[in-house]
Design a protein around this motif. Structure first.
Motif, mmCIF file in Angstrom:
data_model
loop_
_atom_site.group_PDB
_atom_site.id
_atom_site.type_symbol
_atom_site.label_atom_id
_atom_site.label_comp_id
_atom_site.label_asym_id
_atom_site.label_seq_id
_atom_site.Cartn_x
_atom_site.Cartn_y
_atom_site.Cartn_z
ATOM 1 N N UNK A 234 17.747 35.470 101.241
ATOM 2 C CA UNK A 234 18.522 36.650 101.630
ATOM 3 C C UNK A 234 19.742 36.842 100.739
ATOM 4 N N UNK A 235 20.041 38.108 100.428
ATOM 5 C CA UNK A 235 21.261 38.450 99.694
ATOM 6 C C UNK A 235 22.012 39.518 100.468
ATOM 7 N N UNK A 236 23.341 39.458 100.426
ATOM 8 C CA UNK A 236 24.122 40.479 101.123
ATOM 9 C C UNK A 236 25.157 41.151 100.230
ATOM 10 N N UNK A 237 25.125 40.864 98.931
ATOM 11 C CA UNK A 237 25.987 41.548 97.961
ATOM 12 C C UNK A 237 25.220 41.698 96.649
ATOM 13 N N UNK A 238 25.617 42.679 95.875
ATOM 14 C CA UNK A 238 25.139 42.738 94.496
ATOM 15 C C UNK A 238 26.353 42.754 93.578
ATOM 16 N N UNK A 239 26.203 42.147 92.424
ATOM 17 C CA UNK A 239 27.253 42.106 91.412
ATOM 18 C C UNK A 239 26.697 42.688 90.122
ATOM 19 N N UNK A 252 30.928 35.467 89.396
ATOM 20 C CA UNK A 252 29.706 35.187 90.153
ATOM 21 C C UNK A 252 29.941 34.113 91.217
ATOM 22 N N UNK A 253 30.749 33.114 90.895
ATOM 23 C CA UNK A 253 30.966 32.013 91.828
ATOM 24 C C UNK A 253 31.796 32.425 93.035
ATOM 25 N N UNK A 254 32.565 33.507 92.908
ATOM 26 C CA UNK A 254 33.417 33.936 94.024
ATOM 27 C C UNK A 254 32.618 34.569 95.157
ATOM 28 N N UNK A 255 31.401 35.032 94.868
ATOM 29 C CA UNK A 255 30.629 35.751 95.889
ATOM 30 C C UNK A 255 29.265 35.105 96.057
#
Length: 355
Positions: A234-239, A252-255
């Protein structure tokens, strides 16, 4: 027969999830529930016929047998926009009333879902307040509480509702846990002192926002290049990976639980995302990554998917996917019902609308 039109300050604020959750709660109480989205703005092809994506979801969830032309009687096509600008009268009042009559037959309650933001459809004479007036129903306004500026949006929205009696109340949605006390102790009293009844305050919930990577693959018509055994993660954000590589790793590591969108030719960003242990990679432009990237992704268990579209169009699709409560999974529907039952004055709302 009672009804409510669920409107919002902006797109993706939670109208569909509220419609679904409230509808399920009413069904559990023994009421017969109908649904209508008067103006379809998320057009999809269903067996060669144009329909609306939200309406199709509701047809499945509520097992509706009403004809699509009644559930969504007006579709926002390019031809419709052209005719509106040219001054062609489409007699939409009658179209809406006839469709509403059909979906409300033998029903105790009808949920009516608005179009985009509260003013969407105004050029056709079909903004949410205009539709509410035509159908003789009250409105429930849902606003995503992303900051205190949500209060400004609500106050501006109220100005579009010329009859104060038309507004049943407001729901503040997706309130961050850190903001909950502030909202309940300051924002809610502020609004209610101005005669705006707050029906509920819903917390942000990661279960509703998250989607499996397999759903992203399906929605983007993507090709899976690596990590196929982890498509149900599951993913709940996109960067978006469009920066210098050293900054990218920290970003990337922050989210956690994010999927990264970047060009297929940005091997440096791709390797940085893998090193940061993101949930997945979406590569745009139909550009194949290097064998080294695919090997590293497979070893790390990170799905890599390839899409034909460019980065900007892919971001647009992702915005409509992550954060929307698409109830393909039963646990999402159950979670939405729980959130509403625990945080919304459902009985008070039903009393206001006369059910």
């Amino acid at each position: 027969m009672a009804s409510i039109l669920i409107s919002s300050s902006e797109k993706y604020s939670g109208k569909s999830s509220l419609c679904t959750g409230i509808g399920m709660i009413l069904r559990n109480k023994g009421y017969s529930v109908g649904y209508m989205k008067p103006i379809g703005n998320m057009l999809v092809d269903v067996n060669g016929v144009l329909s609306d994506e939200d309406a199709e979801q509701m047809r499945r969830v509520f097992e509706l047998e009403d004809e699509p032309k009644f559930i969504t009687p007006i579709l926002l096509t390019d031809n419709l926009a052209h005719d509106a600008l040219a001054g062609v009268d489409k007699h939409f009042d009658k179209t809406l009333v006839d469709a509403f009559s059909a979906v409300s037959k033998d029903r105790d309650f009808v949920l009516i879902e608005g179009t985009g933001g509260i003013g969407g459809g105004a050029m056709y004479g079909l903004s949410d307040p205009q539709v509410s007036s035509i159908l003789g129903t009250k409105m429930l306004l849902v606003t995503r509480y992303d900051s205190v500026y949500a209060v400004d949006r609500i106050l501006c929205d109220i100005e579009l509702i010329h009859d104060p009696e038309m507004l049943a109340g407001v729901i503040l949605n997706e309130v961050d846990e850190s903001q909950m006390s502030y909202v309940c102790e300051l924002v809610v009293p502020f609004l209610e002192e101005r005669g705006i009844k707050v029906i509920g305050v819903l917390p942000k919930d990661s279960t509703l926002r998250s989607v499996p990577i397999s759903e992203i693959v399906e929605d983007l018509h993507a090709e899976v290049l690596a990590g196929s055994e982890h498509l149900e993660d599951l993913v709940d954000h996109y960067l978006v990976g469009a920066m210098e590589v050293n900054a990218a790793i920290k970003y990337f590591r922050r989210t956690p639980d994010s999927i990264v969108i970047t060009g297929g030719d940005r091997s440096d960003i791709q390797m940085a995302a893998i090193e940061a242990h993101v949930k997945g990679l979406v590569l745009t432009g139909n550009l194949q990554p290097s064998a080294a990237v695919l090997g590293s992704a497979d070893e790390a268990g990170i799905p890599v998917i390839l899409v034909r579209g460019d980065t900007m169009s892919t971001i647009g699709r992702m915005e409509g996917l992550i954060g929307r409560a698409r109830f393909r999974k039963e646990h999402k529907l159950g979670r939405m019902v729980d959130l509403i039952e625990n945080n919304v004055d459902v009985d008070g709302l039903l009393s206001i609308i006369g059910l």
